[in-house]
Enzyme design. Structure first.
Site, PDB file in Angstrom:
ATOM      1  N   CYS A  31      -4.828  10.380 -93.862  1.00 25.72           N
ATOM      2  CA  CYS A  31      -5.446   9.209 -94.470  1.00 25.72           C
ATOM      3  C   CYS A  31      -5.411   9.324 -95.988  1.00 25.72           C
ATOM      4  CB  CYS A  31      -6.902   9.074 -94.031  1.00 25.72           C
ATOM      5  SG  CYS A  31      -7.159   9.158 -92.242  1.00 25.72           S
ATOM      6  N   ARG A  48      -9.750   2.610 -97.871  1.00 31.82           N
ATOM      7  CA  ARG A  48      -8.888   3.681 -97.383  1.00 31.82           C
ATOM      8  C   ARG A  48      -7.806   3.135 -96.464  1.00 31.82           C
ATOM      9  NH1 ARG A  48     -11.745   6.238 -93.095  1.00 31.82           N
ATOM     10  NH2 ARG A  48     -10.215   7.950 -93.185  1.00 31.82           N
ATOM     11  N   ASN A  90      -9.282  13.323 -92.373  1.00 33.20           N
ATOM     12  CA  ASN A  90      -8.911  14.537 -91.653  1.00 33.20           C
ATOM     13  C   ASN A  90      -8.710  15.703 -92.610  1.00 33.20           C
ATOM     14  OD1 ASN A  90      -9.017  13.869 -88.948  1.00 33.20           O
ATOM     15  ND2 ASN A  90      -6.923  13.110 -88.871  1.00 33.20           N
TER      16      ASN A  90
END
Length: 323
Positions: free
Chosen positions: A2, A16, A79
């Site tokens: 991400c 995002r 992540n």
């Protein structure tokens, strides 16, 4: 994988890309003021401030990926596989498990200063949501219009880093992401200057000042490219111009199906991109299948209600026919 970013014009924006190989049935979800959460290592917690963001709702619990509260404090979890480490509960700490962090922080704090104070007491615990839902390995970008920090829980404890770039991707740990920008000090939005030699070298194309920016989809490369794009971005102050520019910033690091192949014939793609006007509480998003911007305004809802409010994603391409 991400990418998250901040952006400031007249208003403050936060959002995002969520990159993964499949969705979890997420929706734009509003948690009202006074909503009750049963903390795994404490008593009931009730939100002081309403929250809007992207979440997978499981058994009445909003598992937020990214969100903003009504005061303009924002957070996104990304992540951090292989580096994230959560710990057993510790006496004298606020023991909050990974999935509780976003509602606990946004439901309590009006801004980044209050968040910093709360985080000093934090211990991110290793208690999963359920047996069938193991803990995601994450680190977090937290910001408002006055500041930005990165939060990481690793083997050696909790770390709170100032984030002067306002960008975060995945691995490596944030200090290494930030240090990597030193490798690109000569990259510029302006035409390059010949420093190679006395040879009469020509600038034969526009955009050559950006030669050297990484173009691959690794998290470190996305951090560099998103930081360059964000820090050089120019837009007007209007809502439409600001929102449009923010999605263009995220577009510089989006992932297309087929370019990042995984095992079993799967591909990582940008499932959705979000842009939240943190000052106004408006959550904008696009999805991989629908590039039309969709918006949800938290202040058009009853923020003193008793139930979560969820809007399923509009995931079918919308095309404006002109004839």
């Amino acid at each position: 994988m991400c990418t998250a970013a901040t952006y400031l014009t007249k208003d403050f924006y936060f959002g995002r890309n969520l990159d993964y190989e499949f969705p979890y049935g997420e929706s734009v979800t509003i948690t009202p003021r006074g909503y009750s959460f049963d903390l795994r290592c404490g008593e009931k917690f009730r939100t002081r401030y309403a929250i809007i963001g992207m979440a997978h709702v499981q058994d009445g619990y909003p598992l937020y990926y990214d969100a903003v509260n009504e005061k303009g404090l924002c957070i996104a979890g990304l992540n951090f596989v292989g580096n994230a480490k959560y710990h057993t509960p510790v006496n004298g700490k606020d023991n909050i498990t990974q999935f509780e962090l976003i509602p606990w922080l946004l439901g309590s704090c009006a801004g980044i200063a209050e968040a910093r104070t709360m985080l000093e007491r934090l211990n991110v615990t290793d208690i999963p949501f359920s047996a069938g839902m193991p803990l995601a390995q994450l680190h977090w970008l937290i910001a408002d219009r006055n500041g930005c920090i990165t939060l990481e829980s690793t083997q050696d404890g909790l770390h709170i880093y100032d984030n002067p770039v306002g960008v975060l991707t995945n691995n490596p740990p944030f200090p290494m992401q930030l240090f990597s920008l030193n490798n690109y000090v000569n990259v510029s939005a302006k035409p390059p200057v010949n420093r190679f030699s006395a040879l009469p070298l020509d600038t034969y194309s526009r955009g050559m000042g950006g030669i050297g920016l990484p173009g691959d989809l690794s998290s470190q490369s996305r951090f560099v490219r998103a930081a360059f794009t964000k820090l050089n971005s120019v837009s007007g102050d209007s809502e439409n111009e600001s929102v449009s520019q923010f999605f263009h910033i995220l577009g510089s690091v989006e992932q297309q199906r087929g370019c990042c192949e995984l095992e079993g014939g799967k591909y990582e793609i940008t499932l959705y991109s979000s842009c939240c006007n943190a000052d106004r509480g408006i959550y904008y998003y696009t999805t991989y299948n629908n590039s039309c911007i969709t918006a949800v305004d938290m202040h058009r809802e009853n923020l003193d209600g008793s139930a979560l409010i969820s809007y399923p994603l509009t995931d079918e391409q919308q095309i404006n026919w002109m004839n």
